[in-house]
Design a protein around this motif. Sequence first.
Motif, PDB file in Angstrom:
ATOM      1  N   ALA A  37       8.280   5.927   4.661  1.00 22.75           N
ATOM      2  CA  ALA A  37       7.284   5.863   3.521  1.00 22.75           C
ATOM      3  C   ALA A  37       8.168   6.283   2.139  1.00 22.75           C
ATOM      4  CB  ALA A  37       6.220   6.932   3.745  1.00 22.75           C
ATOM      5  N   ASP A  38       8.653   7.166   2.019  1.00 22.61           N
ATOM      6  CA  ASP A  38       9.558   7.525   0.914  1.00 22.61           C
ATOM      7  C   ASP A  38      10.550   6.515   0.656  1.00 22.61           C
ATOM      8  OD1 ASP A  38       8.342   9.943   0.745  1.00 22.61           O
ATOM      9  OD2 ASP A  38      10.116  11.162   1.816  1.00 22.61           O
ATOM     10  N   LYS A  39      11.320   5.839   1.751  1.00 26.50           N
ATOM     11  CA  LYS A  39      12.182   4.806   1.510  1.00 26.50           C
ATOM     12  C   LYS A  39      11.407   3.443   0.749  1.00 26.50           C
ATOM     13  CE  LYS A  39      15.829   1.954   3.570  1.00 26.50           C
ATOM     14  NZ  LYS A  39      16.784   1.791   4.680  1.00 26.50           N
ATOM     15  N   VAL A  40      10.233   3.170   1.561  1.00 24.59           N
ATOM     16  CA  VAL A  40       9.463   1.948   1.192  1.00 24.59           C
ATOM     17  C   VAL A  40       8.974   2.249  -0.368  1.00 24.59           C
ATOM     18  CG1 VAL A  40       7.367   0.785   1.462  1.00 24.59           C
ATOM     19  CG2 VAL A  40       8.711   1.197   3.379  1.00 24.59           C
ATOM     20  N   TYR A  79       0.702  -1.241  -0.022  1.00 20.86           N
ATOM     21  CA  TYR A  79       0.167  -0.131   0.033  1.00 20.86           C
ATOM     22  C   TYR A  79       0.707   1.234   0.021  1.00 20.86           C
ATOM     23  CZ  TYR A  79      -4.634  -2.146   0.519  1.00 20.86           C
ATOM     24  OH  TYR A  79      -5.831  -2.859   0.052  1.00 20.86           O
ATOM     25  N   ILE A  80       1.907   1.219   0.645  1.00 23.39           N
ATOM     26  CA  ILE A  80       2.724   2.460   0.896  1.00 23.39           C
ATOM     27  C   ILE A  80       3.613   2.554  -0.290  1.00 23.39           C
ATOM     28  CG2 ILE A  80       4.559   3.731   2.161  1.00 23.39           C
ATOM     29  CD1 ILE A  80       3.751   2.238   4.617  1.00 23.39           C
ATOM     30  N   GLY A  81       3.990   1.606  -0.878  1.00 24.23           N
ATOM     31  CA  GLY A  81       4.940   1.328  -1.941  1.00 24.23           C
ATOM     32  C   GLY A  81       4.261   1.325  -3.466  1.00 24.23           C
ATOM     33  N   GLY A  82       3.214   0.628  -3.399  1.00 24.09           N
ATOM     34  CA  GLY A  82       2.826   0.378  -4.966  1.00 24.09           C
ATOM     35  C   GLY A  82       1.240   0.641  -5.250  1.00 24.09           C
ATOM     36  N   MET A  83       0.627   1.054  -4.249  1.00 21.26           N
ATOM     37  CA  MET A  83      -0.895   1.189  -4.545  1.00 21.26           C
ATOM     38  C   MET A  83      -1.168   2.906  -4.709  1.00 21.26           C
ATOM     39  SD  MET A  83      -2.550  -1.540  -4.301  1.00 21.26           S
ATOM     40  CE  MET A  83      -4.476  -1.327  -3.524  1.00 21.26           C
ATOM     41  N   GLY A  84      -0.697   3.014  -6.101  1.00 16.80           N
ATOM     42  CA  GLY A  84      -0.804   4.501  -6.553  1.00 16.80           C
ATOM     43  C   GLY A  84       0.392   4.862  -7.211  1.00 16.80           C
ATOM     44  N   ALA A  85       0.387   5.767  -7.975  1.00 13.42           N
ATOM     45  CA  ALA A  85       1.580   6.351  -8.642  1.00 13.42           C
ATOM     46  C   ALA A  85       2.509   7.011  -7.641  1.00 13.42           C
ATOM     47  CB  ALA A  85       1.210   7.371  -9.780  1.00 13.42           C
ATOM     48  N   LYS A  86       3.729   7.320  -8.059  1.00  7.90           N
ATOM     49  CA  LYS A  86       4.775   7.927  -7.116  1.00  7.90           C
ATOM     50  C   LYS A  86       4.173   9.390  -6.564  1.00  7.90           C
ATOM     51  CE  LYS A  86       9.585   9.133  -6.590  1.00  7.90           C
ATOM     52  NZ  LYS A  86       9.544   8.613  -5.063  1.00  7.90           N
ATOM     53  N   LEU A 105      11.866   1.770  -2.817  1.00  3.51           N
ATOM     54  CA  LEU A 105      12.495   0.371  -3.071  1.00  3.51           C
ATOM     55  C   LEU A 105      11.141  -0.570  -3.604  1.00  3.51           C
ATOM     56  CD1 LEU A 105      13.939  -0.200   0.541  1.00  3.51           C
ATOM     57  CD2 LEU A 105      14.984  -0.378  -1.748  1.00  3.51           C
ATOM     58  N   TYR A 106       9.880  -0.135  -3.363  1.00  4.55           N
ATOM     59  CA  TYR A 106       8.871  -1.074  -4.045  1.00  4.55           C
ATOM     60  C   TYR A 106       8.721  -0.898  -5.408  1.00  4.55           C
ATOM     61  CZ  TYR A 106       4.798  -3.620  -3.713  1.00  4.55           C
ATOM     62  OH  TYR A 106       3.767  -4.905  -3.964  1.00  4.55           O
ATOM     63  N   LEU A 107       8.824   0.371  -5.884  1.00  5.16           N
ATOM     64  CA  LEU A 107       8.762   0.927  -7.236  1.00  5.16           C
ATOM     65  C   LEU A 107       9.833   0.339  -8.020  1.00  5.16           C
ATOM     66  CD1 LEU A 107       7.099   4.289  -6.872  1.00  5.16           C
ATOM     67  CD2 LEU A 107       6.075   2.070  -7.498  1.00  5.16           C
ATOM     68  N   ALA A 108      11.150   0.035  -7.323  1.00  6.82           N
ATOM     69  CA  ALA A 108      12.319  -0.468  -8.169  1.00  6.82           C
ATOM     70  C   ALA A 108      12.247  -1.954  -8.295  1.00  6.82           C
ATOM     71  CB  ALA A 108      13.618   0.252  -7.297  1.00  6.82           C
ATOM     72  N   GLY A 109      10.954  -2.463  -7.680  1.00  2.00           N
ATOM     73  CA  GLY A 109      11.043  -3.861  -7.770  1.00  2.00           C
ATOM     74  C   GLY A 109      11.671  -4.651  -6.484  1.00  2.00           C
ATOM     75  N   ARG A 110      12.026  -3.738  -5.277  1.00  2.72           N
ATOM     76  CA  ARG A 110      12.671  -4.292  -4.522  1.00  2.72           C
ATOM     77  C   ARG A 110      11.758  -4.730  -3.251  1.00  2.72           C
ATOM     78  NH1 ARG A 110      17.661  -0.365  -4.706  1.00  2.72           N
ATOM     79  NH2 ARG A 110      18.385  -1.459  -2.746  1.00  2.72           N
ATOM     80  N   LYS A 111      10.955  -5.740  -3.604  1.00  3.42           N
ATOM     81  CA  LYS A 111       9.652  -5.622  -2.526  1.00  3.42           C
ATOM     82  C   LYS A 111      10.147  -6.251  -1.161  1.00  3.42           C
ATOM     83  CE  LYS A 111       6.313  -6.139  -6.470  1.00  3.42           C
ATOM     84  NZ  LYS A 111       5.278  -7.136  -7.055  1.00  3.42           N
ATOM     85  N   ALA A 112      10.920  -7.281  -1.136  1.00  4.82           N
ATOM     86  CA  ALA A 112      11.343  -7.685   0.150  1.00  4.82           C
ATOM     87  C   ALA A 112      12.017  -6.651   0.971  1.00  4.82           C
ATOM     88  CB  ALA A 112      12.472  -8.918  -0.088  1.00  4.82           C
ATOM     89  N   GLU A 113      13.039  -5.714   0.209  1.00  2.02           N
ATOM     90  CA  GLU A 113      13.604  -4.737   0.933  1.00  2.02           C
ATOM     91  C   GLU A 113      12.558  -3.669   1.578  1.00  2.02           C
ATOM     92  OE1 GLU A 113      17.390  -3.331  -0.780  1.00  2.02           O
ATOM     93  OE2 GLU A 113      16.880  -4.836  -2.285  1.00  2.02           O
ATOM     94  N   ALA A 114      11.640  -3.407   0.495  1.00  3.07           N
ATOM     95  CA  ALA A 114      10.672  -2.546   1.000  1.00  3.07           C
ATOM     96  C   ALA A 114       9.793  -3.164   2.228  1.00  3.07           C
ATOM     97  CB  ALA A 114       9.607  -2.345   0.052  1.00  3.07           C
ATOM     98  N   THR A 115       9.629  -4.126   2.356  1.00  6.09           N
ATOM     99  CA  THR A 115       8.985  -4.749   3.334  1.00  6.09           C
ATOM    100  C   THR A 115       9.802  -4.622   4.869  1.00  6.09           C
ATOM    101  OG1 THR A 115       7.721  -6.431   2.048  1.00  6.09           O
ATOM    102  CG2 THR A 115       8.086  -6.970   4.331  1.00  6.09           C
ATOM    103  N   ALA A 116      11.297  -5.016   4.625  1.00  4.51           N
ATOM    104  CA  ALA A 116      12.017  -5.057   5.666  1.00  4.51           C
ATOM    105  C   ALA A 116      12.406  -3.589   6.041  1.00  4.51           C
ATOM    106  CB  ALA A 116      13.554  -5.588   5.336  1.00  4.51           C
TER     107      ALA A 116
END
Length: 341
Positions: free
Chosen positions: A273-276, A248-255, A279-290
Motif C-alpha cells: 500500500a505504501d509503494k502504490v 483507491y489505495i494511492g489516490g483516493m485521499g491525501a497521503k 507511485l500513484y501520487l508521483a503520477g506513475r499510475k501504471a507502475e502503481a497498478t503493476a
Amino acid sequence: MKLGYHLGYWSSGPPADALETIKTAESLGFDSVWTAEGYGSDAFTPLAWWGASTERIKLGTNIVQMSARTPTATAMSALTLDHLSGGRFVLGLGASGPQVVEGWYGQPYPKPLARTREYVEIVRKVVAREEPVTIDGQFFQLPLRGGTGLGKPLKSTVHPLRKEIPIYLAAEGPKNVALSAEICDGWLPLFFSPKTDGFYRAALEEGFARPGARHTIDDFEVAASVPVIVHDDVEAAAGFIKPSLALYIGGMGAKEVNFHHDVFARMGYEDVADKVQELYLAGRKAEATAAIPTSLVEDTALIGPAAKIREELARWESTVVTTLLLRGDAGTLRSVAEVLS
C-alpha cells in the motif's frame, strides 16, 4: 448470501445500458440495486429514474455523502423515494474524506463519528414523524441556535410510508464499523476480505454491546461490494481490477488521510500500500497498478474460472457478509449469478 447490483457513481456521463442491467438483476432474483455519488452525479436521482421501471428489487444508496445535504434534506429524499418505490428504499450514508468534504462541499470534516451520530438521529426523527424535530447538538441545531430567533420546530408534511427506513453506514475503520452496529441497520464495507472477518466481527460486536443498540449479528445486514470476474485466466481477471485498486489505495485521499490505504495495511499489505501510494501520487499510475500483487486482488474479489470461484465462495459465506454487491453489464450479472447460484 443475497446478491445486489452496484452501479457506482458516473464517470463522464451515465453508464450505458443501466436500465437493461437493472431489469436483468431484478429478473435474476437480485435482492437490491445501489447507486453512489462522489463529486459528479448524485445518488438519489438515478435511483428514482431507473428504479421507477422495477417492481420488487430494493433501491439503495451506497452512498449518500452526508456533507452534501443537511440531515432533514436527506430525510426528505428518503421519505419521497420510499413512497414512490412502495417501501423499497434503503438509505446508505457515509462521511467521505476531508478532500471531498472540505474541498467540494465546503464543510468541516473533524469529528466525523460524532457528526454521523447526530445526523442519523435527525433522519430517524424526521422519518418517524412523531413530533416536531428538535436537536441542540454540537453540529446541528433545530431550530438554529444564534439565528434570527424566528425558527420553529417542524415536522414533515409528508406522512411516512414506514415509521423507519433502513439506514446503512459505509465504514472502514473499526470505530466507525462499531458505530454502524450501534445506531444503524446495516454496514456497507468496501474492500472486505474473509481474512479480516475476525477484525470486523469484533468491531461489530462492540457496537452491538452498547446500550441502545438496535440489532444483533443475527438481524444486521452487511452488504459488501465484491468484484466478481469469471475468466479462465486469473491474471487477466486480476488485471481488470488492479487499476481501480491503485486509484483507491494511492489516490483516493491525501497521503496523511487515506482510509482505503489503511484497510489494506491492516490486511497485511502495508508495504504494498505504501509503494502504490508513493507511485500513484508521483503520477506513475501504471507502475502503481503493476505493484499490486494478484494475491491482494484475490483476497478482496472472486476471480478466475467458475470452479475456483465456487470453491472460494465458501470463505465468504462464513463471514459477516449477508449480501454481495456486484458490478458489470447484464451479461456479467447473468454469468456471475449462474456461478454463484
